[in-house]
Design a protein around this motif. Structure first.
Motif, PDB file in Angstrom:
ATOM      1  N   TYR A   1      23.544  -2.280  41.376  1.00 57.93           N
ATOM      2  CA  TYR A   1      23.748  -0.837  41.521  1.00 57.93           C
ATOM      3  C   TYR A   1      23.606  -0.120  40.180  1.00 57.93           C
ATOM      4  O   TYR A   1      23.341   1.068  40.141  1.00 57.93           O
ATOM      5  CB  TYR A   1      25.141  -0.539  42.084  1.00 57.93           C
ATOM      6  CG  TYR A   1      25.242  -0.662  43.574  1.00 57.93           C
ATOM      7  CD1 TYR A   1      25.049   0.440  44.409  1.00 57.93           C
ATOM      8  CD2 TYR A   1      25.528  -1.890  44.176  1.00 57.93           C
ATOM      9  CE1 TYR A   1      25.138   0.333  45.783  1.00 57.93           C
ATOM     10  CE2 TYR A   1      25.621  -2.011  45.551  1.00 57.93           C
ATOM     11  CZ  TYR A   1      25.425  -0.908  46.347  1.00 57.93           C
ATOM     12  OH  TYR A   1      25.504  -1.027  47.716  1.00 57.93           O
TER      13      TYR A   1
ATOM     14  N   ILE B   1      26.537  10.762  44.858  1.00 58.54           N
ATOM     15  CA  ILE B   1      26.568   9.901  43.693  1.00 58.54           C
ATOM     16  C   ILE B   1      27.063  10.683  42.483  1.00 58.54           C
ATOM     17  O   ILE B   1      26.735  11.852  42.302  1.00 58.54           O
ATOM     18  CB  ILE B   1      25.162   9.273  43.483  1.00 58.54           C
ATOM     19  CG1 ILE B   1      25.153   8.250  42.373  1.00 58.54           C
ATOM     20  CG2 ILE B   1      24.096  10.305  43.243  1.00 58.54           C
ATOM     21  CD1 ILE B   1      23.943   7.351  42.424  1.00 58.54           C
ATOM     22  N   SER B   2      27.943  10.045  41.733  1.00 60.66           N
ATOM     23  CA  SER B   2      28.442  10.637  40.486  1.00 60.66           C
ATOM     24  C   SER B   2      28.664   9.478  39.518  1.00 60.66           C
ATOM     25  O   SER B   2      28.376   8.326  39.847  1.00 60.66           O
ATOM     26  CB  SER B   2      29.737  11.405  40.729  1.00 60.66           C
ATOM     27  OG  SER B   2      30.726  10.536  41.235  1.00 60.66           O
TER      28      SER B   2
ATOM     29  N   VAL C   1      29.649   5.793  44.079  1.00 66.03           N
ATOM     30  CA  VAL C   1      28.675   6.028  45.149  1.00 66.03           C
ATOM     31  C   VAL C   1      29.454   6.143  46.456  1.00 66.03           C
ATOM     32  O   VAL C   1      30.093   5.183  46.866  1.00 66.03           O
ATOM     33  CB  VAL C   1      27.664   4.861  45.267  1.00 66.03           C
ATOM     34  CG1 VAL C   1      26.711   5.110  46.419  1.00 66.03           C
ATOM     35  CG2 VAL C   1      26.894   4.667  43.972  1.00 66.03           C
TER      36      VAL C   1
ATOM     37  N   ASP D   1      21.802  13.804  34.475  1.00 69.10           N
ATOM     38  CA  ASP D   1      22.894  14.216  35.358  1.00 69.10           C
ATOM     39  C   ASP D   1      24.210  14.394  34.625  1.00 69.10           C
ATOM     40  O   ASP D   1      25.028  15.214  35.017  1.00 69.10           O
ATOM     41  CB  ASP D   1      23.090  13.171  36.468  1.00 69.10           C
ATOM     42  CG  ASP D   1      21.971  13.230  37.478  1.00 69.10           C
ATOM     43  OD1 ASP D   1      21.830  14.279  38.128  1.00 69.10           O
ATOM     44  OD2 ASP D   1      21.220  12.246  37.602  1.00 69.10           O
TER      45      ASP D   1
ATOM     46  N   TYR E   1      20.819   8.197  39.261  1.00 67.46           N
ATOM     47  CA  TYR E   1      21.767   9.086  38.596  1.00 67.46           C
ATOM     48  C   TYR E   1      21.858   8.630  37.146  1.00 67.46           C
ATOM     49  O   TYR E   1      22.175   7.467  36.876  1.00 67.46           O
ATOM     50  CB  TYR E   1      23.121   8.982  39.275  1.00 67.46           C
ATOM     51  CG  TYR E   1      24.190   9.910  38.724  1.00 67.46           C
ATOM     52  CD1 TYR E   1      24.456  11.126  39.336  1.00 67.46           C
ATOM     53  CD2 TYR E   1      24.931   9.560  37.597  1.00 67.46           C
ATOM     54  CE1 TYR E   1      25.428  11.972  38.843  1.00 67.46           C
ATOM     55  CE2 TYR E   1      25.906  10.401  37.095  1.00 67.46           C
ATOM     56  CZ  TYR E   1      26.158  11.610  37.732  1.00 67.46           C
ATOM     57  OH  TYR E   1      27.130  12.448  37.229  1.00 67.46           O
TER      58      TYR E   1
ATOM     59  N   ALA F   1      27.821  15.733  40.399  1.00 68.85           N
ATOM     60  CA  ALA F   1      27.485  14.882  41.541  1.00 68.85           C
ATOM     61  C   ALA F   1      26.229  15.410  42.224  1.00 68.85           C
ATOM     62  O   ALA F   1      25.891  16.584  42.097  1.00 68.85           O
ATOM     63  CB  ALA F   1      28.643  14.857  42.536  1.00 68.85           C
ATOM     64  N   ARG F   2      25.538  14.540  42.922  1.00 68.59           N
ATOM     65  CA  ARG F   2      24.440  15.016  43.769  1.00 68.59           C
ATOM     66  C   ARG F   2      24.166  14.031  44.894  1.00 68.59           C
ATOM     67  O   ARG F   2      24.601  12.882  44.864  1.00 68.59           O
ATOM     68  CB  ARG F   2      23.187  15.304  42.962  1.00 68.59           C
ATOM     69  CG  ARG F   2      22.522  14.132  42.347  1.00 68.59           C
ATOM     70  CD  ARG F   2      21.334  14.646  41.520  1.00 68.59           C
ATOM     71  NE  ARG F   2      20.884  13.653  40.578  1.00 68.59           N
ATOM     72  CZ  ARG F   2      20.021  12.678  40.881  1.00 68.59           C
ATOM     73  NH1 ARG F   2      19.546  12.576  42.114  1.00 68.59           N
ATOM     74  NH2 ARG F   2      19.656  11.800  39.979  1.00 68.59           N
TER      75      ARG F   2
ATOM     76  N   LEU G   1      21.190   2.480  41.480  1.00 65.31           N
ATOM     77  CA  LEU G   1      21.434   3.914  41.682  1.00 65.31           C
ATOM     78  C   LEU G   1      21.933   4.606  40.415  1.00 65.31           C
ATOM     79  O   LEU G   1      21.801   5.820  40.284  1.00 65.31           O
ATOM     80  CB  LEU G   1      22.466   4.122  42.802  1.00 65.31           C
ATOM     81  CG  LEU G   1      21.978   3.812  44.223  1.00 65.31           C
ATOM     82  CD1 LEU G   1      23.142   3.804  45.199  1.00 65.31           C
ATOM     83  CD2 LEU G   1      20.928   4.825  44.663  1.00 65.31           C
ATOM     84  N   HIS G   2      22.556   3.847  39.521  1.00 64.72           N
ATOM     85  CA  HIS G   2      23.095   4.430  38.285  1.00 64.72           C
ATOM     86  C   HIS G   2      22.368   3.840  37.079  1.00 64.72           C
ATOM     87  O   HIS G   2      22.267   2.614  36.971  1.00 64.72           O
ATOM     88  CB  HIS G   2      24.576   4.074  38.106  1.00 64.72           C
ATOM     89  CG  HIS G   2      25.499   4.836  38.993  1.00 64.72           C
ATOM     90  ND1 HIS G   2      26.245   4.228  39.976  1.00 64.72           N
ATOM     91  CD2 HIS G   2      25.818   6.148  39.045  1.00 64.72           C
ATOM     92  CE1 HIS G   2      26.979   5.144  40.584  1.00 64.72           C
ATOM     93  NE2 HIS G   2      26.741   6.313  40.053  1.00 64.72           N
TER      94      HIS G   2
END
Lengths: 100, 361
Positions: free
Chosen positions: B9, A36-37, A41, B108, B84, A22-23, B56-57
């Motif tokens: 997302y 976020i992982s 979220v 990641d 990510y 995660a970060r 985001l992903h």
């Protein structure tokens, strides 16, 4: 069969860190900090972001509590309880871990 | 299109359809679209544009994305764009150097597929000698300090091994284990009769997973994806069509979901010709099933219509021939009987020799 295994609870001397999976990132659209992982979220409120910013794998829980107690001008016991509750919740999601 | 109702997302970047495995449940299309793979610079542009849209992903997938030599450059583009990144891989092709290179580029998470917990069955399912190489790849992933997930697609041939599979994931020190029942699209739909488990198998697996989720809490996230053929309500597929997700396929076609190519009356715009934002906002394929106006009954007046969005459009197409029909996974669907013939009977014994294995383009 898999047996539940007791994990050591968070202690004042535990050193928490964000899980390697995660970060923290800033959401470009909203400006909010997010944890976020994979496929998750979590939107962080200001307090949560402050706590996680100090979970750097070096500081102890008692040090984080003292620092935030000063920052928020609040009793250290209250801050400490909030930190333990929050980090324990994130641990259940495998998003933080700690060492003694 | 205003506000956050429609905000992507996730971006699934399918870099190639080439793959060393031949799994008979692959969600890749049976008839691959014709065209050349996108070059590095187009992918880099798409990644930057996705980030500006709010993604985001990013999942790098395929086929086998490690077959693209520019993978570290693309991972690095995602990192610079603040996304990510997850590499969805068979694990075949990972060396220590490759793992370190991806780590340095900013990857990641790496998600390695397993077909079973032991080599003989796993290799029979993959249609390739792969299991031993996968185990070796995990060592390199840990040496490079990359976060590791495992995913196992479940079907009649491996679902009874689920407890051993969980043990494998623990042994390999995965942070996350995704146990996903086969979704019946692409090659899997072709092999439905040979792959679908019995109701007893599903129920037994569900009990074992529930116990594992409790026992492993805080150490390994265990995600279980139910097969929607056995439920009463359809899944809220993709969290709504054109609402949260974008897939770009190897030749640049841009889809609201990875299997949307199954819907023959949709035309997909291509990132070679249009920006991702233009496609997100204007593409007829993305707008086709947004909102509720496209719905037919019983969805149209249903109280759940904004919760499950009518279920899965691809499944509706495959089982009813009508892309706007209620997903037959819903007990209210007039086509529910199309599922009953599959879930009601006693499946034959597991016979991998009778399956049709995925071929490369």
């Amino acid at each position: 069969m898999i047996e539940p295994s007791p994990e050591s609870p968070l202690q004042p001397n535990s050193i928490p860190g964000i899980s390697p999976r995660a970060r923290i990132q800033t959401d470009k659209v909203t400006g909010n900090p997010v944890l976020i992982s994979q496929e998750s979220v979590l939107i962080l409120n200001a307090t949560a972001a402050d706590i996680l910013a100090l979970c750097d794998g070096k500081r102890k829980v008692c040090e984080i509590s003292a620092k935030l107690a000063t920052q928020y001008n609040a009793p250290v016991e209250v801050i400490s309880t909030s930190i333990v509750t929050y980090l324990t919740k994130l641990k259940q999601l495998n998003l933080v871990s700690w060492r003694e | 299109m205003a506000g956050c109702e429609y905000r992507p997302y996730g971006l699934l970047a399918e870099l190639t359809y080439r793959c060393p495995l031949h799994c008979p449940y692959c969600s890749n299309p049976i008839r691959y679209p014709i065209g050349s793979e996108l070059p590095t610079e187009v992918w880099q542009r798409v990644i930057a544009e996705a980030s500006d849209l709010g993604v985001l992903h990013i999942g790098f997938s395929g086929g086998e994305p490690l077959l693209r030599s520019d993978l570290p450059e693309l991972v690095n583009a995602a990192r610079k764009a603040g996304m990510y990144s997850n590499l969805i891989t068979s694990g075949i092709g990972i060396t220590l150097d490759r793992a370190l290179e991806l780590k340095t580029a900013g990857l990641d998470n790496i998600q390695v597929s397993f077909q079973a917990e032991e080599a003989v069955l796993a290799d029979a399912i993959a249609g390739a000698s792969a299991h031993a190489q996968k185990l070796k790849s995990i060592e390199y992933i840990h040496q490079a300090e990359l976060a590791l997930s495992l995913n196992v697609v479940l079907h009649r041939g491996n679902i009874d091994r689920i407890e051993n599979i969980v043990t494998l994931a623990e042994t390999l020190k995965a942070e996350r284990l995704e146990l996903a029942n086969t979704q019946y699209y692409g090659w899997a739909f072709k092999n439905l009769a040979g792959l679908l488990p019995s109701r007893e198998q599903i129920e037994s697996a569900g009990r074992i997973v529930a116990a594992a989720q409790v026992g492993l809490q805080g150490r390994m996230e265990v995600v279980y994806v139910m097969p929607d053929y056995f439920g009463d309500r359809p899944k809220p597929c993709m969290n709504g069509w054109g609402r949260r997700h974008i897939t770009v396929n190897p030749i640049g076609e841009t889809l609201p979901c990875p299997t949307a190519g199954a819907i023959k009356d949709l035309q997909f715009d291509n990132v070679k010709n249009q920006s991702l934002r233009w496609i997100w906002e204007n593409s007829a394929a993305f707008n086709r099933f947004r909102g509720t106006a496209w719905m037919t009954e019983p969805c149209r007046s249903c109280e759940f219509r904004e919760k499950d969005f009518g279920g899965c459009r691809c499944q509706a197409t495959l089982l009813t021939g009508d892309s706007a029909a209620t997903d037959p996974a819903c007990s209210l669907s007039p086509y529910r009987s199309a599922l009953e013939k599959w879930v009601g009977g006693n499946p034959e014994s597991w016979n991998p020799g009778a399956l049709e294995y995925r071929i490369n383009p």
